[in-house]
Scaffold this active site. Structure first.
Site, mmCIF file in Angstrom:
data_model
loop_
_atom_site.group_PDB
_atom_site.id
_atom_site.type_symbol
_atom_site.label_atom_id
_atom_site.label_comp_id
_atom_site.label_asym_id
_atom_site.label_seq_id
_atom_site.Cartn_x
_atom_site.Cartn_y
_atom_site.Cartn_z
ATOM 1 N N LYS A 9 0.833 -1.211 0.000
ATOM 2 C CA LYS A 9 0.000 0.000 0.000
ATOM 3 C C LYS A 9 0.863 1.254 0.000
ATOM 4 C CE LYS A 9 -3.643 2.398 2.547
ATOM 5 N NZ LYS A 9 -4.688 2.314 3.588
ATOM 6 N N HIS B 41 -9.576 -27.683 -34.683
ATOM 7 C CA HIS B 41 -10.536 -26.669 -34.246
ATOM 8 C C HIS B 41 -11.495 -27.201 -33.187
ATOM 9 C CE1 HIS B 41 -9.008 -23.866 -37.148
ATOM 10 N NE2 HIS B 41 -9.235 -24.699 -38.136
#
Length: 537
Positions: free
Chosen positions: A139, A280
């Site tokens: 932070k 595919h």
């Protein structure tokens, strides 16, 4: 803004390189604060260490559960150095700034991955102080450098040596991003473990812990960026956990991984030696046999045109002879069946012997282009039934259980007058398993334990059947037909009879089952119901 590192707090579970890192920091005049086993490791390297209890004024207690959870520590991490109120409070309460935090966390994921892990073991490996310090330091990355990975030690030392003992803002910001990703993944792993114990399959909030494996060249199309992530707790024999032993001239792609997964998940369904060729996301070839070489030959011959540029999946190791058979499909099998040649994007198998690798690399020119994935021995014993099947929609996710249902003899019924022969039952089983792995609507045709036709992803089932019959040609004569969902009308049965199909497997459950059954009886087709469907959208 550059921040000089004057004080570092080091407390790590993974002590790889930590003594060397601390020594380098100490040689640049950095004061080292440390805890427990980490302090001992650093001291053994001849580095002066300030103990955490001498800083906080409290001893480490409760078996180490409480040692860094103290205002002296978190004030030193969170205090804004350019805020007069913060600096005044730090001065009033004797809080010294901490400029660098080196922390990695208790090995929760490794602990719960052990078969003998108890709930108590898991709970004791939930780190509290570590994530708290990481979050506080992250932070305040404007002023504090946080490092959670030993691989970053070298870059930090190098930058400090070249920058008068300081780190720059860009480095601190990147390290903070990585640190927040670490704590997010850590909490996600804990949440998933505890939710699993509660048998709460779909909790109110879901976090799926994954770790980045690599960036990919691009996504489905060149204008889409992409990356590959692995589930942090995955132990299953699967594509995500496979080892790349040959990378080809171009790195494996997004589409390669999708297709390889589709091929391998299908080949895993078979206990007998089996081979699958996928293009595919749909199988264009599949076969099983007592001999893996014959299984491959038959799978390839199912559709040699579609097989070009496809994915080969095998459930048995590749030896020199099998490698040569695969190479032969480049020339002899291809030319005999109307294809100009054969190139595989990926071969995925449990293992490869050295002779097989040399054969693939050197023969027929395309060996250098193929990617080889090694999975280890194929087993369905370690399948993770609690893992989600995740589908994405814009702005959200759909989660469901994985479709792990296969061939369930106890559910099968035969409503027609004509019953399948034993040989037909083998083909029906394979047609059903293949249908599970083909995009809906699905019709599969199997003849002699070989996939000979496949109609995938059509908007109506009749059209899927017509495509499968066209692909199969004469091989549809005497074939077994598989449908992933029930027949709403008898038209599919009529078309199947015209193509020469002799038996059908489908879930059953249509309002017009009676009409479908009557049509099968009229046309002399044996039909079985599985009682389950396999939609795959």
């Amino acid at each position: 803004m550059d921040i000089k590192i004057k004080t570092a707090l080091i407390s790590v579970s993974d002590k790889t390189g930590v003594a060397e890192f601390a020594k380098e920091l100490s040689e640049m005049g950095v004061r080292i604060i440390s805890t427990g086993g980490t302090a001992k490791k650093i001291q053994q390297a001849g580095v002066d260490v300030v103990s955490i209890d001498s800083v906080t004024g409290f001893p480490e207690m409760m078996n180490g559960r409480v040692k860094t959870l103290h205002p002296i520590i978190h004030g030193g991490l969170l205090g804004l150095r350019d805020n007069d109120e913060h600096t005044a409070a730090m001065s009033e309460h004797g809080i010294d700034p901490i400029d660098l935090v080196c922390v990695n966390l208790y090995p929760f994921e490794k602990t719960v991955a052990k078969e003998d892990c108890t709930l108590e073991d898991a709970i004791e490996n939930i780190d509290i102080g570590g994530p708290s310090m990481v979050r506080s330091a992250s932070k305040n990355y404007k002023f504090v450098t946080v490092v959670t990975n030993p691989s970053d030690y070298g870059e930090i030392i190098s930058q400090m040596k070249n920058n008068s003992g300081s780190t720059n803002f860009q480095l601190r910001e990147r390290l903070a991003r990585e640190a927040f990703s670490l704590t997010a993944g850590y909490d996600a792993a804990i949440s998933k473990y505890l939710s699993g114990r509660a048998e709460e399959r779909f909790p109110k909030k879901v976090s799926i812990p994954v770790k980045k494996v690599k960036d990919l060249r691009y996504g489905e199309n060149p204008h889409q960026q992409a990356a590959f992530y692995r589930a942090s707790d995955s132990k299953e024999v699967c594509v995500a956990n496979a080892e790349m032993i040959e990378g080809g001239e171009k790195d494996i792609s997004f589409n390669n991984l999708l297709d390889a997964n589709a091929a391998f998940e299908l080949v895993k369904e078979f206990d007998a030696p089996a081979a699958v060729v996928v293009k595919h996301l749909n199988p264009c070839g599949c076969s099983f046999d007592d001999n893996i070489k014959e299984a491959y030959r038959r799978a390839y011959l199912g559709d040699v045109v579609s097989a070009f540029g496809g994915i080969i999946a095998l459930n048995r190791p590749v030896d020199k002879e099998l490698a040569e058979v695969i190479m032969e499909s480049y020339s002899r099998f291809g030319k005999e069946n109307g294809a100009s040649g054969f190139f595989a994007e990926v071969i995925i198998a449990p293992d490869y012997d050295q002779n097989a690798l040399e054969t693939i690399r050197t023969l027929k020119g395309w060996g250098k282009r193929v990617r080889l994935l090694k999975t280890g021995e194929v087993s369905r014993d370690n399948i993770n039934e609690s893992e989600y099947d995740v589908r994405c929609i814009t702005g959200g996710l759909l989660l469901q259980q994985r479709d792990l249902i296969g061939w369930e003899p106890e559910l099968i019924t035969c409503p027609t007058k004509l019953k399948p022969t034993d040989a037909q039952m083998e083909d029906l089983k394979m047609a059903w398993i293949c249908a599970k792995h083909v995009k809906s609507n699905t019709i599969t045709l199997v003849n002699g334990r070989k996939l000979v036709g496949c109609g995938a992803g059509q908007m109506n089932r009749v059209e899927s059947g017509l495509i499968a019959f066209k692909n199969a040609g004469k091989q549809a004569q005497g074939a077994a037909l598989g449908s992933d969902a029930f027949f709403p009308f008898p038209d599919n049965v009529e078309n199947a009879a015209q193509a020469g199909v002799k038996c059908i497997v489908q879930p059953g459950g249509s309002k017009k089952d009676d009409e479908v059954i009557a049509k099968a009886d009229e046309l002399g087709i044996a039909m079985i119901f599985t009682g389950k469907r396999h939609f795959r959208h």
